[in-house]
Design a protein around this motif. Sequence first.
Motif, mmCIF file in Angstrom:
data_model
loop_
_atom_site.group_PDB
_atom_site.id
_atom_site.type_symbol
_atom_site.label_atom_id
_atom_site.label_comp_id
_atom_site.label_asym_id
_atom_site.label_seq_id
_atom_site.Cartn_x
_atom_site.Cartn_y
_atom_site.Cartn_z
ATOM 1 N N TYR A 7 -12.468 15.222 2.985
ATOM 2 C CA TYR A 7 -13.075 16.382 3.638
ATOM 3 C C TYR A 7 -14.427 16.010 4.255
ATOM 4 O O TYR A 7 -14.702 16.342 5.413
ATOM 5 C CB TYR A 7 -13.237 17.513 2.613
ATOM 6 N N SER A 8 -15.265 15.331 3.461
ATOM 7 C CA SER A 8 -16.621 14.996 3.920
ATOM 8 C C SER A 8 -16.582 14.170 5.193
ATOM 9 O O SER A 8 -17.378 14.384 6.111
ATOM 10 C CB SER A 8 -17.372 14.197 2.854
ATOM 11 N N TRP A 9 -15.658 13.213 5.214
ATOM 12 C CA TRP A 9 -15.563 12.384 6.411
ATOM 13 C C TRP A 9 -15.009 13.195 7.583
ATOM 14 O O TRP A 9 -15.488 13.111 8.710
ATOM 15 C CB TRP A 9 -14.674 11.169 6.142
ATOM 16 N N PHE A 10 -13.993 13.964 7.285
ATOM 17 C CA PHE A 10 -13.260 14.717 8.307
ATOM 18 C C PHE A 10 -14.166 15.727 9.032
ATOM 19 O O PHE A 10 -14.029 15.956 10.222
ATOM 20 C CB PHE A 10 -12.103 15.451 7.605
ATOM 21 N N VAL A 11 -15.090 16.346 8.293
ATOM 22 C CA VAL A 11 -15.958 17.349 8.923
ATOM 23 C C VAL A 11 -17.136 16.716 9.644
ATOM 24 O O VAL A 11 -17.758 17.347 10.506
ATOM 25 C CB VAL A 11 -16.496 18.394 7.918
ATOM 26 N N GLY A 12 -17.432 15.468 9.275
ATOM 27 C CA GLY A 12 -18.454 14.724 9.999
ATOM 28 C C GLY A 12 -19.787 15.438 10.094
ATOM 29 O O GLY A 12 -20.259 16.068 9.145
ATOM 30 N N ASP A 13 -20.375 15.362 11.284
ATOM 31 C CA ASP A 13 -21.729 15.883 11.465
ATOM 32 C C ASP A 13 -21.776 17.407 11.532
ATOM 33 O O ASP A 13 -22.848 17.993 11.489
ATOM 34 C CB ASP A 13 -22.368 15.282 12.725
ATOM 35 N N ILE A 14 -20.600 18.033 11.643
ATOM 36 C CA ILE A 14 -20.613 19.502 11.732
ATOM 37 C C ILE A 14 -21.148 20.088 10.440
ATOM 38 O O ILE A 14 -21.939 21.027 10.435
ATOM 39 C CB ILE A 14 -19.186 20.036 12.003
ATOM 40 N N PHE A 15 -20.724 19.512 9.340
ATOM 41 C CA PHE A 15 -21.219 19.980 8.056
ATOM 42 C C PHE A 15 -22.561 19.315 7.733
ATOM 43 O O PHE A 15 -23.451 19.943 7.161
ATOM 44 C CB PHE A 15 -20.191 19.639 6.974
ATOM 45 N N GLY A 16 -22.672 18.049 8.146
ATOM 46 C CA GLY A 16 -23.881 17.286 7.819
ATOM 47 C C GLY A 16 -25.119 17.834 8.493
ATOM 48 O O GLY A 16 -26.189 17.910 7.880
ATOM 49 N N ALA A 17 -24.989 18.240 9.767
ATOM 50 C CA ALA A 17 -26.174 18.684 10.512
ATOM 51 C C ALA A 17 -26.812 19.934 9.898
ATOM 52 O O ALA A 17 -28.024 19.935 9.627
ATOM 53 C CB ALA A 17 -25.804 18.919 11.977
ATOM 54 N N PRO A 18 -26.046 20.995 9.642
ATOM 55 C CA PRO A 18 -26.682 22.157 9.016
ATOM 56 C C PRO A 18 -27.298 21.838 7.651
ATOM 57 O O PRO A 18 -28.380 22.316 7.326
ATOM 58 C CB PRO A 18 -25.530 23.159 8.862
ATOM 59 N N LEU A 19 -26.601 20.974 6.859
ATOM 60 C CA LEU A 19 -27.140 20.653 5.534
ATOM 61 C C LEU A 19 -28.424 19.839 5.656
ATOM 62 O O LEU A 19 -29.359 20.009 4.863
ATOM 63 C CB LEU A 19 -26.100 19.900 4.704
#
Lengths: 67, 522
Positions: free
Chosen positions: B88-100
């Motif tokens: 999941y973490s890889w699959f969502v990439g920067d979409i999840f990473g940027a807000p966090l």
Amino acid sequence: MFKKLYLFYRDGFKNMTVGKTLWLIIIIKLFIMFAILKAFFFPNYLNTHFDSDESKADFVRQELINR
Amino acid sequence: MELLDASLLGWSRAQFALTAMYHWLFVPLTLGLGVIMSIMETLYYRTGNEEWKKATKFWMTLFGVNFAIGVATGIILEFEFGTNWSNYSWFVGDIFGAPLAIEGIMAFFMEATFISIMFFGWNKVGKGFHLASTWLTVIGATLSALWILVANAWMQYPVGMEFNPDMSRNEMIDFWSILFSPVAMNKFSHTVLSGWVQGALFVIGISGWFLIKKRNIQFSLKSMKVGAVFGLIAIVLLIYTGDGSAFHVSQKQPMKLAAMEGLYKGKEKANIIAVGMLNGDKKAYNDSIDPFIFKIDVPIPGLLSFLGYRDINAFVPGIQDIIDGGYMVKDASGNGKPALSFVEKQTSGMKAKDALAGYQQAMAVKDTATAEVHKAVLKDNYSNFGYAYLEKPEDLIPNVPMVFYSFHIMVGLGMFFLLLFAVVLFFVYKKKIENMKWLNWVAVWSIPLGYVAGQVGWIVAEVGRQPWAIQDVLPVQAAVSDISSGSVIITFSLFAVLFTALLVAELRIMFKQIKKGPEAEH
């Protein structure tokens, strides 16, 4: 300026009442979280198995295709 | 197909649920009590009345206790993403990473800077600067919540991204559509408002306890007035945003809405159930057994149709309709089209998955023409990608009893809080609340009910969207890391012990500070 800032924080910490207990809890909590849980129980799965982004991508693609 | 350890998924989900639910015990009070103490300090700033300063300092101490115990508990969720949900973490990439990442920076710089001025700065910095620091601490905490909730909303309604098959991840192509997605905005406001309600319940409850004990009467009456006014405004807005949530869920996650209402067979002019008990004998989504032992509808015909589609005659699809398809839905441009069935979506998902495999093979032999063909097929079917991992229609159905009861408990408690704030405010203004022991006890016991409402709200949001980690695109069974369930059980147990210890510490310190009262030095 820096001295003022230093004194501000020094006096603030010195005059804490319940805050001292809270800081102790925060430090213990952060120690458990980072020095124990993160270090020993929560390695980043992909980072520990693969060196490059390409190899991580290949692995996840295989997972997506085969699972 | 790879076979995962049978209990791995269950334990991984349980672990995430445990940490998220414990984390959410601390966050709402920070958000709500923070605003209330800021309002009190504003009153002190404007009037110069020392009573308001005393009240601010008392509630600020309790805010500090809650903040200190709860701070960083959310980071554990990020540990889990990397270890337990690596696909999941890889699959969502920067979409999840940027807000966090933005959340981390905001939390660190805003909250860490201003919280120290807020606690240490009394009588050392100007009144105006101190007041600004208090508000900025609360705004910082609220903005932190914004980014977390934007990330969560994207999982419920993935927008603004494109899947890159070379990197096996989604890439952000429109940051603003992710940030300002209607689901994100509504989720943010609804969640923060629930924290405000929790803060207001806390203030009127503790004030009620002082009144029962005949202590600190003037302080309690002042606090109760602020708490009740603030709580009443917050609960009205919470109900309004709850309506927005129901609308978005019906559009984007109709299966969740069907589970919330225990609706197996869709209908036009659908009602909302006020109270009901599900029938345990119903074993299949398409059997003829009545899903309810009994139910009482809200006596407003077509209310569910109206909430979901803004039309009292609208058709609301049930679980069976969503699986069978064929009912009319609107496409992106607002035109009507028949909904796809589970089988059609599964076929489309399999096409996407096969295209990903074909793309990989073509790229391995540098056959770019074939790779482009596969890429186009993948793109055309990507919106159903996750269905490739579901084997049977039942896999698409969340735990209906859990979602149904959680939803109705949440709504019921919300209505109760509306009544409570209104009644408390009425008797505060009538100057009678001081001697109304029963009402003060109700206020005291409503504090835990606020937490119950918050927890069941999240159960509706998260259990209701199962099996999806990312709606329609990635189910949890494809998102989880292939690690041993034994290690997950160990960390689950460690978290249970750690969080319980933190909660006990919070309650002990909190009770001690409350008993000391506002006259004590904090």
